[in-house]
Design an enzyme around this catalytic site. Sequence first.
Site, PDB file in Angstrom:
ATOM      1  N   LYS A   1     -21.077 -25.586 -63.959  1.00 30.40           N
ATOM      2  CA  LYS A   1     -19.783 -26.016 -63.390  1.00 30.40           C
ATOM      3  C   LYS A   1     -18.473 -26.329 -64.079  1.00 30.40           C
ATOM      4  O   LYS A   1     -17.432 -25.869 -63.918  1.00 30.40           O
ATOM      5  CB  LYS A   1     -19.912 -26.846 -62.206  1.00 30.40           C
ATOM      6  CG  LYS A   1     -20.956 -26.470 -61.318  1.00 30.40           C
ATOM      7  CD  LYS A   1     -21.770 -27.585 -60.339  1.00 30.40           C
ATOM      8  CE  LYS A   1     -22.703 -26.815 -59.465  1.00 30.40           C
ATOM      9  NZ  LYS A   1     -23.845 -27.732 -58.961  1.00 30.40           N
TER      10      LYS A   1
ATOM     11  N   GLN B   1     -23.871 -34.280 -58.103  1.00 33.78           N
ATOM     12  CA  GLN B   1     -25.269 -33.468 -58.147  1.00 33.78           C
ATOM     13  C   GLN B   1     -26.410 -34.094 -57.632  1.00 33.78           C
ATOM     14  O   GLN B   1     -26.801 -35.164 -57.800  1.00 33.78           O
ATOM     15  CB  GLN B   1     -25.205 -33.281 -59.841  1.00 33.78           C
ATOM     16  CG  GLN B   1     -26.479 -32.180 -60.047  1.00 33.78           C
ATOM     17  CD  GLN B   1     -25.972 -30.837 -59.788  1.00 33.78           C
ATOM     18  OE1 GLN B   1     -24.870 -30.535 -59.771  1.00 33.78           O
ATOM     19  NE2 GLN B   1     -26.667 -29.840 -59.028  1.00 33.78           N
TER      20      GLN B   1
ATOM     21  N   ASP C   1     -18.026 -29.465 -51.985  1.00 35.13           N
ATOM     22  CA  ASP C   1     -19.550 -29.063 -51.533  1.00 35.13           C
ATOM     23  C   ASP C   1     -19.951 -28.839 -50.109  1.00 35.13           C
ATOM     24  O   ASP C   1     -20.871 -28.132 -49.727  1.00 35.13           O
ATOM     25  CB  ASP C   1     -20.598 -30.114 -52.305  1.00 35.13           C
ATOM     26  CG  ASP C   1     -21.622 -29.385 -53.228  1.00 35.13           C
ATOM     27  OD1 ASP C   1     -21.431 -28.337 -53.371  1.00 35.13           O
ATOM     28  OD2 ASP C   1     -22.208 -30.303 -53.858  1.00 35.13           O
TER      29      ASP C   1
END
Length: 292
Positions: free
Chosen positions: A54, A98, A121
């Site tokens: 990412k 994460q 997200d």
Amino acid sequence: MTAQIIDGKLIAQQVRAEVAVVVAKRVELGKQKPTLATVLVGDRTDSATYVASKGKACQELGMGSISEHLPASATQEQVEELVRSLNADPTVSGILVQLPMPSHINEERVLSLINVEKDVDGFSPLNIGRLAQKGREPLFVPCTPYGCIYLLEKAGVPIEGANAVVLGRSNIVGMPAALLLIGKNATVTVCHSRTKDLPSVIRNADILIAAIGKAEFVRGDWVKPGAAVIDVGINSRPDATKKSGYRLVGDVNFDEAKEVAGFITPVPGGVGPMTIAMLMSNTARAAEIQDP
Ligand code: NAP
């Protein structure tokens, strides 16, 4: 019949190129540079690899990236404090925590702390709640399901009025994918581990999104002729012909299904590249929302 292969790698590159243009324009105008902050807690190598890719994508598109790494022994308070400080940092456009985090960390509490304008997200309860309500728009759509729908639309698959089956009901893929399809006027059936007679349910699907994490589970004769098959699964199968000793396969038996389906995504090279592309798109959008 042989299905049209939906090239996720190519479509993801196109999305990334569009994002790079937005980023360059913002930088030229002296506006906030879209910047993604990632939070990694612990030492999982798979998570470290995802976070690194990412960060690399951010750099490739001219975006900023900040990578925060806490040890596996970090406390709930330390993780929450880090998220609060990223919320308050005006140079951070988007925050990605994460998952999974170590088992002593309450993930839900951490995710619910992320400022909704930085929730790239799309997992905060507010964004998911908006996705679930008629007439409301989330600020950010979760990246993998967003990528699935984008691939269907790019391939020209009609969604309105279609019978769609979503196989899997996880918070990160299955449920938001089902909500997105409902929002686009498909008739949606969500299947899971207690669903009876899956093959006959799937045989009715004009659109199938498979996200269960079971290698080549869906067989070709379960697929409705002409259906669009989006395979989210990433599973490894031992393969002595590969240097690594394994190869990646999806949740659908690709060789069988491609003979029956109208459209199908490969694994790898289907949904996978779209997830990061949509994360980049969401991060650029976050900067636009915060500093129009
Ligand atoms: P997950 O959280 O493990 O959820 C799996 C879902 O599948 C659950 O709803 C489960 O049902 C259902 N399921 C499991 N076995 C089943 C069976 N035999 N029959 C019917 N349903 C079954 O999985 P996830 O996080 O959504 O991930 C799914 C797959 O997508 C994995 O392979 C993952 O690696 C991949 N993935 C890929 C991307 C990408 O970027 N391409 C992103 C995320 C995930 P219950 O709810 O009843 O337990």
